[in-house]
Design a protein around this motif. Structure first.
Motif, short mmCIF file in Angstrom:
data_model
loop_
_atom_site.label_atom_id
_atom_site.label_comp_id
_atom_site.label_asym_id
_atom_site.label_seq_id
_atom_site.Cartn_x
_atom_site.Cartn_y
_atom_site.Cartn_z
N ASP A 236 -3.53 -11.14 -0.06
CA ASP A 236 -4.74 -10.79 0.67
C ASP A 236 -4.38 -10.52 2.13
O ASP A 236 -4.65 -11.33 3.02
N ALA A 237 -3.76 -9.38 2.37
CA ALA A 237 -3.35 -8.99 3.72
C ALA A 237 -4.16 -7.78 4.15
O ALA A 237 -4.37 -6.86 3.36
N PRO A 238 -4.64 -7.73 5.39
CA PRO A 238 -5.50 -6.62 5.83
C PRO A 238 -4.72 -5.33 6.03
O PRO A 238 -3.50 -5.34 6.19
N PHE A 239 -5.43 -4.24 6.04
CA PHE A 239 -4.89 -2.91 6.34
C PHE A 239 -5.71 -2.36 7.50
O PHE A 239 -6.76 -1.77 7.32
N ASN A 240 -5.21 -2.56 8.72
CA ASN A 240 -5.98 -2.23 9.92
C ASN A 240 -5.56 -0.89 10.51
O ASN A 240 -5.09 -0.79 11.65
N TYR A 241 -5.73 0.15 9.72
CA TYR A 241 -5.42 1.51 10.17
C TYR A 241 -6.60 2.01 11.00
O TYR A 241 -7.74 2.07 10.53
N ASN A 242 -6.35 2.37 12.26
CA ASN A 242 -7.42 2.89 13.12
C ASN A 242 -6.83 3.66 14.30
O ASN A 242 -5.61 3.73 14.48
N GLN A 243 -7.71 4.20 15.11
CA GLN A 243 -7.29 5.07 16.20
C GLN A 243 -6.67 4.31 17.38
O GLN A 243 -6.10 4.91 18.29
N SER A 244 -6.75 2.98 17.35
CA SER A 244 -6.20 2.20 18.46
C SER A 244 -4.69 2.04 18.39
O SER A 244 -4.05 1.64 19.36
N ILE A 245 -4.09 2.34 17.24
CA ILE A 245 -2.63 2.24 17.10
C ILE A 245 -1.98 3.41 17.84
O ILE A 245 -2.28 4.57 17.56
N PHE B 156 -11.40 -0.16 9.61
CA PHE B 156 -10.63 1.01 9.16
C PHE B 156 -11.27 2.25 9.76
O PHE B 156 -12.49 2.43 9.71
N GLU B 157 -10.44 3.11 10.32
CA GLU B 157 -10.98 4.28 11.00
C GLU B 157 -10.01 5.45 10.90
O GLU B 157 -8.82 5.31 11.12
N VAL B 158 -10.54 6.61 10.55
CA VAL B 158 -9.74 7.84 10.53
C VAL B 158 -10.44 8.89 11.38
O VAL B 158 -11.62 8.77 11.70
N ALA B 159 -9.70 9.93 11.73
CA ALA B 159 -10.28 11.02 12.51
C ALA B 159 -11.31 11.75 11.66
O ALA B 159 -11.08 12.05 10.48
N LYS B 160 -12.45 12.03 12.24
CA LYS B 160 -13.51 12.70 11.50
C LYS B 160 -13.29 14.21 11.51
O LYS B 160 -12.93 14.80 12.52
N GLY C 102 3.12 -3.53 6.68
CA GLY C 102 2.93 -2.75 7.90
C GLY C 102 2.50 -1.32 7.64
O GLY C 102 2.87 -0.40 8.39
N GLU C 103 1.71 -1.09 6.59
CA GLU C 103 1.29 0.27 6.24
C GLU C 103 0.48 0.94 7.33
O GLU C 103 0.53 2.17 7.48
N ALA C 104 -0.30 0.17 8.10
CA ALA C 104 -1.14 0.78 9.13
C ALA C 104 -0.29 1.46 10.19
O ALA C 104 -0.51 2.62 10.55
N GLU C 105 0.70 0.73 10.71
CA GLU C 105 1.59 1.31 11.72
C GLU C 105 2.44 2.43 11.12
O GLU C 105 2.67 3.47 11.76
N LEU C 106 2.90 2.23 9.90
CA LEU C 106 3.75 3.20 9.23
C LEU C 106 3.01 4.53 9.04
O LEU C 106 3.53 5.61 9.36
N LEU C 107 1.80 4.47 8.52
CA LEU C 107 1.02 5.69 8.29
C LEU C 107 0.59 6.33 9.61
O LEU C 107 0.52 7.56 9.71
N SER C 108 0.32 5.52 10.61
CA SER C 108 -0.03 6.07 11.93
C SER C 108 1.14 6.86 12.51
O SER C 108 0.95 7.93 13.09
N PHE C 109 2.35 6.33 12.32
CA PHE C 109 3.53 7.03 12.84
C PHE C 109 3.78 8.31 12.05
O PHE C 109 4.13 9.36 12.62
N ALA C 110 3.61 8.25 10.73
CA ALA C 110 3.79 9.45 9.91
C ALA C 110 2.76 10.51 10.27
O ALA C 110 3.07 11.71 10.33
#
Length: 558
Positions: free
Chosen positions: A351-360, A98-102, A526-534
């Motif tokens: 038990d599904a992962p949430f892979n939100y990161n800068q690579s999306i 999991f990674e967000v902009a610092k 698909g929250e990772a892709e969804l939040l990345s797009f938002a």
């Protein structure tokens, strides 16, 4: 967990498949009584058939009486778990980083009031670099809650003693080098249908206004384990409908003559007004989307089965969802990353992962839009058109899509039936008369009417729901994210039934000064892709950076 004005359809029914029956005194059921009763569900059995059924009907009545003697508190779920996963669907099982902009170069503002609208990463950086202590920040938000909360009618309880205790503990941990991450030392609030130790959990309703459930809901516990500081419990419309609760009507900070919609009314109003950095809401049929629209916040409704509902009031076991209400998509990602996943208590959680990161890369996502809904005439159409134009200008290709053609609205009887079961004791005891709202669309009427929905019809509705889930899967096979006008009730109904996630974000204002939002929909889990797009959309616009003036002194509250 319903937005104000949400669709609540009541089916008609009777005894035939085991629904509630009553009879006067000791009068026996007769063919005549049953003949009249069957009209409720549009059946036409002849007298001989009805006569043959009388023995079974008497036995059903006896069964009901025995079952009713068994205590069933709201936290006991039925032995049937809703499954939103269609045939052929698989979610990623590999958990990534999991990674967000610092946040960088964050400085404590000279005008402390500006802190009220800082993002979670900005506040976290101030705490991490010891420019402000958690105790100071907590006191800052407590002061704002006390100053503006009564006008907005958005808070049921300020947890000041607990908050200051937790803040001082956080400061000691951080000073000792035990920094837990972005939420460490950051205040938050939760919708008052989530249980909390020592403090009341009122469900926004007069019959429960003094109720204490002395345990922390899983979501509350996880946020506190991450170092979060619980400062307030926020209002909800009574039993999760609308914005009217036992203490008043929650207001939008953009215009206190306007309600903040519901039912996560207080969470959205408090975040929009800068009384909380973020808050937790819930949705069954629009209760994150609608108040986020009325208050101009970013709201995430996760996939059904993403977040444990242990410790949350049950309205509809197959439709209730818990999610964050924040200032931005990235703030929502940060909070969601802490609260999602199994806890061993809510058996519906996957038990599904949430892979939100800068690579999306949002520009590589396949994006659809509900073309026919956007082509309709409505009051703030120009704001939605500007959203579509901004995305196209940024290089996003928008592909027209349509929702399945099935009777989704009719399936919302699910909420009435499950809600009637969840609040069976309230109805049969007559204490439903204590609820503020008593009109024909209010909960007391809905729960009573739902007693006449046959079990057969309820299960038939769930079978149609299975078809809806499968057809929705087919529609989204080649789509990662799609856009819908937030007003589009068809999309709101369909996706709450199928369990798909959405993020609603501000995209402008109406002529009357009230905010508007646009809805981004994602695939299941698909929250990772969804939040990345938002987040991408918010990076090319600045709507989420607009805040109410908070000058309530010249405004009249109706």
């Amino acid at each position: 967990m319903l937005r104000k004005g949400a669709i609540v359809l009541i089916g008609a029914g009777c005894f035939i498949s085991g629904a509630f029956i009553s009879k006067v005194a000791d009068d026996k059921l007769t063919v005549g009584i049953v003949r009249e009763a069957q009209k409720l569900i549009g059946l036409n059995f002849n007298d001989a058939q009805l006569d043959s059924a009388l023995t079974n009907l008497e036995r059903f009545q006896q069964n009901y009486e025995v079952i009713r003697k068994q205590p069933l508190p709201n936290n006991v779920a039925p032995a049937i778990t809703f499954n939103p996963i269609p045939v052929g669907f698989e979610f990623d099982k590999t958990k990534g980083k999991f990674e967000v902009a610092k946040a960088s170069n964050v400085k404590l503002p000279q005008n402390r009031d500006e802190l009220a609208f800082y993002s979670v990463p900005q506040l976290a950086e101030l705490i991490r670099t010891k420019q402000i202590s958690s105790e100071e920040l907590t006191k800052f938000y407590l002061d704002r809650l006390k100053k503006y909360g009564p006008t907005l009618e958005c808070i049921t309880t300020i947890t000041e003693e607990l908050a200051l205790e937790q803040a001082r503990k956080a400061d000691k941990e951080i000073k000792a080098g035990k920094y837990k991450g972005t939420l460490h030392g950051i205040p938050f609030g939760v919708k008052d249908l989530l249980s909390t130790k020592k403090y009341k959990t009122t469900w926004g309703a007069m019959p429960y206004k003094d109720q204490v459930i002395d345990e922390d809901a899983t979501v509350v516990q996880r946020l506190q384990d991450a170092g979060g500081i619980l400062v307030a419990k926020t209002t909800l419309g009574a039993l999760a409908m609308g914005d009217v609760w036992y203490g008043g009507k929650t207001r939008s900070p953009w215009d206190i003559n306007q309600g903040s919609s519901g039912s996560s009314a207080g969470s959205a109003a408090a975040v929009a007004a800068g009384l909380l950095p973020y808050a937790i809401g819930t949705e069954t049929l629009g209760s994150i989307v609608s108040p986020s629209t009325a208050c101009g916040t970013t709201g995430l409704r996760p996939t059904f089965g993403r977040v444990s509902r242990h410790g949350a009031m049950a309205l509809s076991w197959s439709m209730d969802k818990i999610g964050p209400i924040t200032r931005s998509a990235e703030d929502a990602a940060i909070v969601f990353n802490v609260i999602y996943g199994p806890d061993g208590k809510d058996q519906s959680v996957y038990d599904a992962p949430f892979n939100y990161n800068q690579s999306i890369n949002p520009k590589k996502l396949r994006v659809g839009y509900l073309k026919k809904d956007f082509e309709r005439t409505y009051g703030f159409k120009e704001n939605d058109e500007a959203t579509l134009a901004a995305l196209r200008k940024a290089g996003i290709e928008l592909v027209p899509i349509e929702l399945p053609d099935l009777p989704a609205r009719e399936l919302t009887l699910t909420i009435s039936v499950e809600g009637a079961a969840a609040f069976d004791e309230l109805t049969r005891s007559g204490r439903d008369s204590l609820l503020v709202a008593q009109h024909k669309n209010a909960w007391p009427t809905s729960f009573r009417a739902a007693r006449f929905v046959p079990a057969v019809e309820y299960l038939q509705a769930q079978r149609v729901r299975t078809l809806l889930i499968q057809q929705m899967h087919e529609k989204l096979k080649d789509i990662d994210v799609y856009l819908s006008p937030s007003f589009a009730s068809s999309n709101l109904v369909v996706t709450n039934l199928t369990g798909h996630p959405c993020v609603v974000v501000p995209n402008g204002f109406q002529k009357n000064g009230m905010p508007t939002t646009i809805t981004f929909m994602g695939k299941l889990f698909g929250e990772a892709e969804l939040l990345s797009f938002a987040k991408f959309y918010q990076s090319i616009t600045n709507h989420e950076e607009q805040h109410p003036s908070m000058d309530f002194t010249t405004k009249k509250k109706s």
